[in-house]
Design a protein around this motif. Structure first.
Motif, PDB file in Angstrom:
ATOM      1  N   LYS A 145       0.812  -1.387  -0.374  1.00 31.60           N
ATOM      2  CA  LYS A 145      -0.115   0.072  -0.375  1.00 31.60           C
ATOM      3  C   LYS A 145       0.417   1.189  -0.382  1.00 31.60           C
ATOM      4  CE  LYS A 145      -4.691  -1.352   2.127  1.00 31.60           C
ATOM      5  NZ  LYS A 145      -5.071  -1.843   3.568  1.00 31.60           N
ATOM      6  N   ALA A 146       1.961   1.033   0.873  1.00 30.19           N
ATOM      7  CA  ALA A 146       2.730   2.365   0.877  1.00 30.19           C
ATOM      8  C   ALA A 146       3.202   3.133  -0.727  1.00 30.19           C
ATOM      9  CB  ALA A 146       3.820   1.778   1.935  1.00 30.19           C
ATOM     10  N   LYS A 147       4.141   1.431  -1.188  1.00 34.81           N
ATOM     11  CA  LYS A 147       4.787   2.050  -2.126  1.00 34.81           C
ATOM     12  C   LYS A 147       3.372   2.057  -3.265  1.00 34.81           C
ATOM     13  CE  LYS A 147       8.475  -0.390  -1.583  1.00 34.81           C
ATOM     14  NZ  LYS A 147      10.265   1.309  -1.998  1.00 34.81           N
ATOM     15  N   GLU A 148       2.309   2.105  -3.384  1.00 39.89           N
ATOM     16  CA  GLU A 148       1.217   2.334  -3.858  1.00 39.89           C
ATOM     17  C   GLU A 148       1.082   3.909  -4.020  1.00 39.89           C
ATOM     18  OE1 GLU A 148      -3.217   1.599  -6.062  1.00 39.89           O
ATOM     19  OE2 GLU A 148      -2.866   0.472  -3.773  1.00 39.89           O
ATOM     20  N   ILE A 149       1.257   4.451  -2.433  1.00 39.87           N
ATOM     21  CA  ILE A 149       0.909   5.235  -2.735  1.00 39.87           C
ATOM     22  C   ILE A 149       2.327   6.867  -3.183  1.00 39.87           C
ATOM     23  CG2 ILE A 149       0.543   7.839  -0.555  1.00 39.87           C
ATOM     24  CD1 ILE A 149      -1.674   4.861   1.133  1.00 39.87           C
ATOM     25  N   GLU A 150       3.553   5.901  -3.127  1.00 40.53           N
ATOM     26  CA  GLU A 150       4.405   6.810  -2.922  1.00 40.53           C
ATOM     27  C   GLU A 150       4.802   7.052  -5.378  1.00 40.53           C
ATOM     28  OE1 GLU A 150       8.060   4.840  -2.345  1.00 40.53           O
ATOM     29  OE2 GLU A 150       6.947   4.099  -0.389  1.00 40.53           O
ATOM     30  N   LYS A 151       4.194   5.952  -4.989  1.00 42.37           N
ATOM     31  CA  LYS A 151       4.158   5.938  -6.954  1.00 42.37           C
ATOM     32  C   LYS A 151       2.649   6.814  -7.897  1.00 42.37           C
ATOM     33  CE  LYS A 151       5.799   1.274  -7.751  1.00 42.37           C
ATOM     34  NZ  LYS A 151       5.433  -0.258  -8.203  1.00 42.37           N
ATOM     35  N   THR A 152       1.788   6.936  -6.639  1.00 43.95           N
ATOM     36  CA  THR A 152       0.889   8.055  -7.217  1.00 43.95           C
ATOM     37  C   THR A 152       1.143   9.345  -6.640  1.00 43.95           C
ATOM     38  OG1 THR A 152      -0.740   6.316  -6.535  1.00 43.95           O
ATOM     39  CG2 THR A 152      -1.819   8.809  -6.582  1.00 43.95           C
ATOM     40  N   TYR A 153       1.562   9.723  -6.107  1.00 40.32           N
ATOM     41  CA  TYR A 153       2.102  10.635  -5.240  1.00 40.32           C
ATOM     42  C   TYR A 153       3.481  11.533  -6.641  1.00 40.32           C
ATOM     43  CZ  TYR A 153       0.516  11.711  -0.780  1.00 40.32           C
ATOM     44  OH  TYR A 153      -0.122  11.715   0.751  1.00 40.32           O
ATOM     45  N   VAL A 197      -5.307  12.134  -4.749  1.00 44.43           N
ATOM     46  CA  VAL A 197      -4.356  11.296  -4.274  1.00 44.43           C
ATOM     47  C   VAL A 197      -5.629  10.560  -3.952  1.00 44.43           C
ATOM     48  CG1 VAL A 197      -2.876   9.664  -3.022  1.00 44.43           C
ATOM     49  CG2 VAL A 197      -2.595  12.390  -3.611  1.00 44.43           C
ATOM     50  N   ALA A 198      -6.209  10.466  -3.195  1.00 40.63           N
ATOM     51  CA  ALA A 198      -7.702   9.602  -3.422  1.00 40.63           C
ATOM     52  C   ALA A 198      -7.928   8.959  -4.283  1.00 40.63           C
ATOM     53  CB  ALA A 198      -8.994  10.169  -2.214  1.00 40.63           C
ATOM     54  N   GLN A 199      -8.718   9.816  -5.567  1.00 44.34           N
ATOM     55  CA  GLN A 199      -9.378   9.784  -6.833  1.00 44.34           C
ATOM     56  C   GLN A 199      -8.087   9.293  -7.718  1.00 44.34           C
ATOM     57  OE1 GLN A 199      -9.825  13.556  -8.879  1.00 44.34           O
ATOM     58  NE2 GLN A 199     -11.164  12.637 -10.532  1.00 44.34           N
ATOM     59  N   ALA A 200      -7.020   9.220  -7.841  1.00 44.02           N
ATOM     60  CA  ALA A 200      -6.406   8.349  -8.392  1.00 44.02           C
ATOM     61  C   ALA A 200      -6.255   7.102  -8.157  1.00 44.02           C
ATOM     62  CB  ALA A 200      -4.730   9.688  -8.135  1.00 44.02           C
ATOM     63  N   LEU A 201      -6.128   7.116  -6.490  1.00 44.69           N
ATOM     64  CA  LEU A 201      -6.356   5.477  -6.252  1.00 44.69           C
ATOM     65  C   LEU A 201      -7.349   4.916  -6.462  1.00 44.69           C
ATOM     66  CD1 LEU A 201      -4.315   6.596  -2.787  1.00 44.69           C
ATOM     67  CD2 LEU A 201      -3.413   5.176  -4.979  1.00 44.69           C
ATOM     68  N   GLY A 202      -8.296   5.146  -6.895  1.00 42.80           N
ATOM     69  CA  GLY A 202      -9.925   5.081  -6.455  1.00 42.80           C
ATOM     70  C   GLY A 202     -11.096   4.037  -5.677  1.00 42.80           C
ATOM     71  N   VAL A 203     -10.663   5.903  -4.652  1.00 41.15           N
ATOM     72  CA  VAL A 203     -11.259   5.761  -2.956  1.00 41.15           C
ATOM     73  C   VAL A 203     -11.003   7.240  -3.288  1.00 41.15           C
ATOM     74  CG1 VAL A 203      -9.444   3.442  -2.528  1.00 41.15           C
ATOM     75  CG2 VAL A 203      -8.957   5.963  -1.575  1.00 41.15           C
ATOM     76  N   SER A 204     -12.663   6.365  -1.395  1.00 44.39           N
ATOM     77  CA  SER A 204     -12.698   7.864  -0.749  1.00 44.39           C
ATOM     78  C   SER A 204     -11.756   8.895  -0.728  1.00 44.39           C
ATOM     79  CB  SER A 204     -14.315   7.531  -0.182  1.00 44.39           C
ATOM     80  OG  SER A 204     -13.764   6.804   0.854  1.00 44.39           O
ATOM     81  N   GLU A 205     -12.034  10.014  -0.152  1.00 45.55           N
ATOM     82  CA  GLU A 205     -11.038  10.374   1.143  1.00 45.55           C
ATOM     83  C   GLU A 205     -10.418   9.443   2.002  1.00 45.55           C
ATOM     84  OE1 GLU A 205      -9.223  14.947   1.394  1.00 45.55           O
ATOM     85  OE2 GLU A 205     -10.774  14.902   0.094  1.00 45.55           O
ATOM     86  N   THR A 206     -11.856   9.797   3.040  1.00 38.43           N
ATOM     87  CA  THR A 206     -11.702   8.769   3.907  1.00 38.43           C
ATOM     88  C   THR A 206     -11.188   7.415   3.882  1.00 38.43           C
ATOM     89  OG1 THR A 206     -14.240  10.411   4.632  1.00 38.43           O
ATOM     90  CG2 THR A 206     -13.496   7.657   5.894  1.00 38.43           C
TER      91      THR A 206
END
Length: 266
Positions: free
Chosen positions: A113-121, A137-146
């Protein structure tokens, strides 16, 4: 380090003990030095424990830290004129981190999960020409901001080592630099050497400079000024949990920015 960890009285006492230990191999002086500098171990362990899950025993951190302190006492060179506290804190921190690595306490799913966020950033920063907001970032990951905020909480433990890790130069594995060392410190007593080393420092410092203001402030206050997350929260007028979140995001952004430019060790 902004905080006074060892009192002036104890430092004065240490001078006598150092002479007995280094010049006369006095084992009792060594034991006294260990006791005198134990607050350094508690200080470092306490700061690292902030971002660790409850299942990591703080007594284990203290044990690892004591080994680092003993190593520092053995290897410290009085003739160089450096402050032992500065040298010891680095050794203690490294010993605790080595112990944590050996425990392998972070699940693979959390690391992913951490790696996925790093790449998205990184991808969004390149696309937008600036650091992305939580919403983006939430939109790019396809999840809600919460859900994104919850994920940040989950991956918090993966970021504890990042600014304390040594980032190795590609051409010379004997030279290394910590992200901590890239923060300006006019009192820095260890001269840097080598073009590659300086290039790495500039790269890391530049990555820190690109962080959003609040995240950059948290990094500076936590790693350079030596403040706790609670103290930083008081300064910035937000909760300790919010400061922890800012720290996590800053580390993930940094790792994403640096991933494409330097080989590194986490």
């Amino acid at each position: 380090m902004a905080k006074i960890i060892i009192s002036a009285k104890d430092i004065a006492r240490a001078g006598i003990l150092w002479e007995r230990y280094k010049e006369h191999k006095d084992s009792s002086a060594r034991e006294e030095l260990i006791l005198l500098y134990t607050p350094l171990v508690k200080f470092v362990a306490g700061r690292l424990a902030i971002s660790l899950p409850p299942n990591v025993d703080r007594d284990d951190l203290l044990s690892y830290g004591v080994f680092g302190l003993m190593d520092a006492l053995e290897k410290f060179d009085l003739s160089r004129g450096l402050k032992f506290e500065t040298y010891a804190i680095s050794r203690i921190r490294g010993s605790i981190l080595d112990g944590l690595r050996a425990m392998d306490w972070v699940p693979a799913s959390i690391r992913q999960k951490a790696k996925e966020i790093e790449k998205t950033y990184l991808a969004l920063a390149q696309q937008l020409g600036r650091e992305a907001t939580d919403e983006e970032v939430a939109q790019a990951l396809g999840v809600s901001e919460t859900d994104f905020q919850k994920t940040l909480q989950d991956v918090r433990a993966t970021t504890i080592m990042s600014l304390d890790e040594y980032w190795l130069a590609e051409n010379d594995k004997s030279e290394s630099v910590r992200l901590l060392d890239t923060l300006v410190d006019e009192q820095n007593e260890e001269p840097t050497a080598g073009l590659e080393f300086e290039e790495t420092k500039q790269l890391l410092a530049g990555a820190i400079d690109k962080l959003p203001e609040k995240e950059r402030t948290v990094i500076a206050l936590y790693y350079y000024e030596g403040l706790t997350l609670k103290e930083i929260g008081t300064i910035l007028g937000v909760s300790e949990s919010r400061i922890s979140q800012l720290h996590t995001k800053a580390i993930l952004r940094l790792r994403g920015q640096l991933a494409r430019q330097k080989k590194k060790i986490f």
